[in-house]
Structure formats: structure tokens, C-alpha cells
Scaffold this motif. Structure first.
Motif, short mmCIF file in Angstrom:
data_model
loop_
_atom_site.label_atom_id
_atom_site.label_comp_id
_atom_site.label_asym_id
_atom_site.label_seq_id
_atom_site.Cartn_x
_atom_site.Cartn_y
_atom_site.Cartn_z
N GLU A 6 0.84 -1.21 0.00
CA GLU A 6 0.00 0.00 0.00
C GLU A 6 0.87 1.26 0.00
O GLU A 6 0.56 2.23 -0.65
N LYS A 7 1.95 1.19 0.72
CA LYS A 7 2.85 2.34 0.85
C LYS A 7 3.52 2.69 -0.48
O LYS A 7 3.83 3.85 -0.73
N TYR A 8 3.74 1.68 -1.32
CA TYR A 8 4.49 1.87 -2.55
C TYR A 8 3.64 1.87 -3.82
O TYR A 8 4.18 2.01 -4.91
N LYS A 9 2.34 1.75 -3.68
CA LYS A 9 1.46 1.73 -4.86
C LYS A 9 1.62 3.02 -5.66
O LYS A 9 1.58 4.10 -5.10
N GLY A 10 1.80 2.87 -6.97
CA GLY A 10 1.88 4.02 -7.85
C GLY A 10 3.27 4.59 -8.01
O GLY A 10 3.48 5.50 -8.80
N ILE A 11 4.25 4.09 -7.28
CA ILE A 11 5.64 4.54 -7.42
C ILE A 11 6.33 3.60 -8.37
O ILE A 11 6.15 2.38 -8.32
N HIS A 12 7.16 4.14 -9.25
CA HIS A 12 7.89 3.29 -10.20
C HIS A 12 8.75 2.31 -9.41
O HIS A 12 9.48 2.70 -8.49
N PRO A 13 8.67 1.01 -9.73
CA PRO A 13 9.42 0.01 -8.96
C PRO A 13 10.94 0.22 -9.02
O PRO A 13 11.66 -0.20 -8.11
N GLY A 14 11.41 0.87 -10.06
CA GLY A 14 12.84 1.15 -10.15
C GLY A 14 13.31 2.09 -9.06
O GLY A 14 14.44 1.95 -8.54
N LEU A 15 12.47 3.04 -8.68
CA LEU A 15 12.83 3.96 -7.59
C LEU A 15 12.90 3.22 -6.26
O LEU A 15 13.76 3.50 -5.42
N ILE A 16 12.01 2.27 -6.09
CA ILE A 16 12.01 1.45 -4.87
C ILE A 16 13.25 0.55 -4.87
O ILE A 16 13.91 0.40 -3.84
N LEU A 17 13.59 -0.01 -6.02
CA LEU A 17 14.79 -0.83 -6.14
C LEU A 17 16.03 0.00 -5.83
O LEU A 17 16.91 -0.45 -5.08
N ASP A 18 16.11 1.20 -6.37
CA ASP A 18 17.26 2.07 -6.12
C ASP A 18 17.40 2.35 -4.62
O ASP A 18 18.50 2.27 -4.07
N ARG A 19 16.31 2.64 -3.98
CA ARG A 19 16.33 2.91 -2.53
C ARG A 19 16.80 1.68 -1.75
O ARG A 19 17.59 1.79 -0.81
N GLU A 20 16.29 0.52 -2.15
CA GLU A 20 16.66 -0.72 -1.47
C GLU A 20 18.14 -1.05 -1.66
O GLU A 20 18.82 -1.48 -0.72
N LEU A 21 18.66 -0.82 -2.86
CA LEU A 21 20.08 -1.08 -3.11
C LEU A 21 20.95 -0.14 -2.27
O LEU A 21 21.97 -0.57 -1.71
N LYS A 22 20.56 1.12 -2.17
CA LYS A 22 21.31 2.08 -1.34
C LYS A 22 21.27 1.69 0.13
O LYS A 22 22.26 1.78 0.84
N LYS A 23 20.10 1.25 0.57
CA LYS A 23 19.93 0.83 1.96
C LYS A 23 20.83 -0.35 2.31
O LYS A 23 21.37 -0.42 3.41
N ARG A 24 21.03 -1.23 1.35
CA ARG A 24 21.87 -2.42 1.55
C ARG A 24 23.33 -2.20 1.13
O ARG A 24 24.11 -3.14 1.13
N ASN A 25 23.66 -0.96 0.75
CA ASN A 25 25.01 -0.61 0.28
C ASN A 25 25.46 -1.48 -0.89
O ASN A 25 26.60 -1.94 -0.94
N LEU A 26 24.55 -1.70 -1.82
CA LEU A 26 24.87 -2.48 -3.02
C LEU A 26 24.99 -1.52 -4.20
O LEU A 26 24.17 -0.63 -4.37
N LYS A 27 26.03 -1.73 -5.00
CA LYS A 27 26.21 -0.92 -6.22
C LYS A 27 25.37 -1.55 -7.32
O LYS A 27 25.21 -2.77 -7.40
N LYS A 28 24.83 -0.69 -8.21
CA LYS A 28 23.96 -1.17 -9.28
C LYS A 28 24.68 -2.12 -10.24
O LYS A 28 24.11 -3.13 -10.64
N GLY A 29 25.88 -1.76 -10.63
CA GLY A 29 26.63 -2.57 -11.60
C GLY A 29 26.85 -4.01 -11.14
O GLY A 29 26.43 -4.96 -11.82
N PRO A 30 27.50 -4.20 -9.99
CA PRO A 30 27.69 -5.57 -9.50
C PRO A 30 26.38 -6.31 -9.23
O PRO A 30 26.28 -7.51 -9.47
N PHE A 31 25.37 -5.57 -8.75
CA PHE A 31 24.07 -6.19 -8.52
C PHE A 31 23.49 -6.71 -9.83
O PHE A 31 22.99 -7.83 -9.90
N ALA A 32 23.57 -5.89 -10.86
CA ALA A 32 23.05 -6.28 -12.18
C ALA A 32 23.77 -7.52 -12.69
O ALA A 32 23.14 -8.45 -13.20
N LEU A 33 25.08 -7.54 -12.57
CA LEU A 33 25.86 -8.69 -13.05
C LEU A 33 25.55 -9.95 -12.26
O LEU A 33 25.65 -11.06 -12.78
N SER A 34 25.18 -9.79 -10.99
CA SER A 34 24.84 -10.97 -10.18
C SER A 34 23.51 -11.59 -10.57
O SER A 34 23.23 -12.73 -10.20
#
Length: 168
Positions: A6-34
């Protein structure tokens, strides 16, 4: 992570993914390759320029420990929000229905259909056919048409031109 959708309805899922990756200190590049996915793909998703496919969303769900289908469900909610906004903010009437000759003195593509609604409604109801009037009635709604024309129906054909009364 426990997500309340409910909290995230209507928000682009990529923005939520970006926030989650930052929260976990994961870089996008290595995450993508994994996943394995191209880093450009994940970058475009996190910037909101690209949507999630079922395949990529499942990979992300597994990699981040989300319940299966979470990211794709967020994508669906985002798509629904976009569609609702299209319906709400229709920018102009269907120009395939309205003859351009009715606006001979102006560029029809440059008309601000919201600001110039009075003159548009007046012109269509003075010179337009029933199909054009119906389109304007559907676009602006009965209330605005009645405000300008004094009536909310298409029949009765035209407004009095220049306010002259018909002499008997």
C-alpha cells in the motif's frame, strides 16, 4: 525486508529498487551482473525510464529476498496509476473527429484546450456538426458546455451568432 505494498502503490518500482540497493550498500553494476543482467538495464530501471519485465522482476525478488512477484506487482500498480492519470488529464479532444477547417484562423496543434475552452466550445457549437459537438461535450463535460452555451445537449444545432435575435 517486509514490504507494505500500500505504501508503494503508484511509485515506479525502479525507484524502490534504487532505494533498497542504497539501503543495503549495493552498487547497481555488480548487482546487475549478479542477476545476470546488463548494468545499463538496471540503471534504466532505477531511473524510472524502463519498466520491469516478469523475468527481471523475479530475478530481483530472489536476489533481494522479496516474496515472489513483489516487484512485478509494483510495476502493475505503477502502470495502473499511469493509466488513471491519462484518463484524468486528457489533454485535448479527439482531433480525428474535429475538422481542422473549424479553426482556420489558428494552428489547431497550439490550442490550449483548457485555457481557451470558452472559445473552443462556442466555435464548435456555432459551426460544428453533431459528432464534433458530442466530442466536445464528452471532453469538457456537461457543466462547462452548459456554462458557455446555456444548454448541455448536442441537438438544437447552433448558438446564436453574435447574439442577434431571430426576427419573425
Amino acid at each position: 525486508m517486509e514490504m507494505s505494498l500500500e505504501k508503494y502503490k503508484g511509485i515506479h518500482p525502479g525507484l524502490i529498487l534504487d532505494r533498497e540497493l542504497k539501503k543495503r550498500n549495493l552498487k547497481k553494476g555488480p548487482f546487475a551482473l549478479s542477476l545476470p543482467e546488463y548494468p545499463q538495464t538496471i540503471n534504466e530501471i532505477t531511473k524510472g525510464r524502463r519498466g520491469l519485465t516478469p523475468e527481471i522482476s523475479l530475478k530481483i525478488d530472489r536476489a533481494l529476498g522479496f516474496e515472489e512477484g513483489t516487484m512485478f506487482l509494483l510495476q502493475a500498480y505503477y502502470a495502473i496509476k499511469l493509466e488513471q492519470q491519462k484518463d484524468q488529464f486528457k489533454l485535448r479532444p479527439d482531433l480525428h473527429v474535429i475538422r481542422k477547417i473549424l479553426f482556420w484562423d489558428t494552428d489547431i496543434s497550439k490550442i490550449d484546450w483548457q485555457k481557451q475552452y470558452r472559445s473552443v466550445i462556442q466555435r464548435i457549437f456555432e459551426r460544428g456538426n453533431d459528432q464534433e459537438k458530442k466530442e466536445i461535450l464528452n471532453f469538457y463535460g456537461e457543466e462547462k458546455v452548459k456554462e458557455v452555451t446555456g444548454r448541455s445537449s448536442v441537438s438544437g444545432n447552433s448558438l446564436p451568432v453574435l447574439g442577434h435575435k431571430k426576427l419573425n
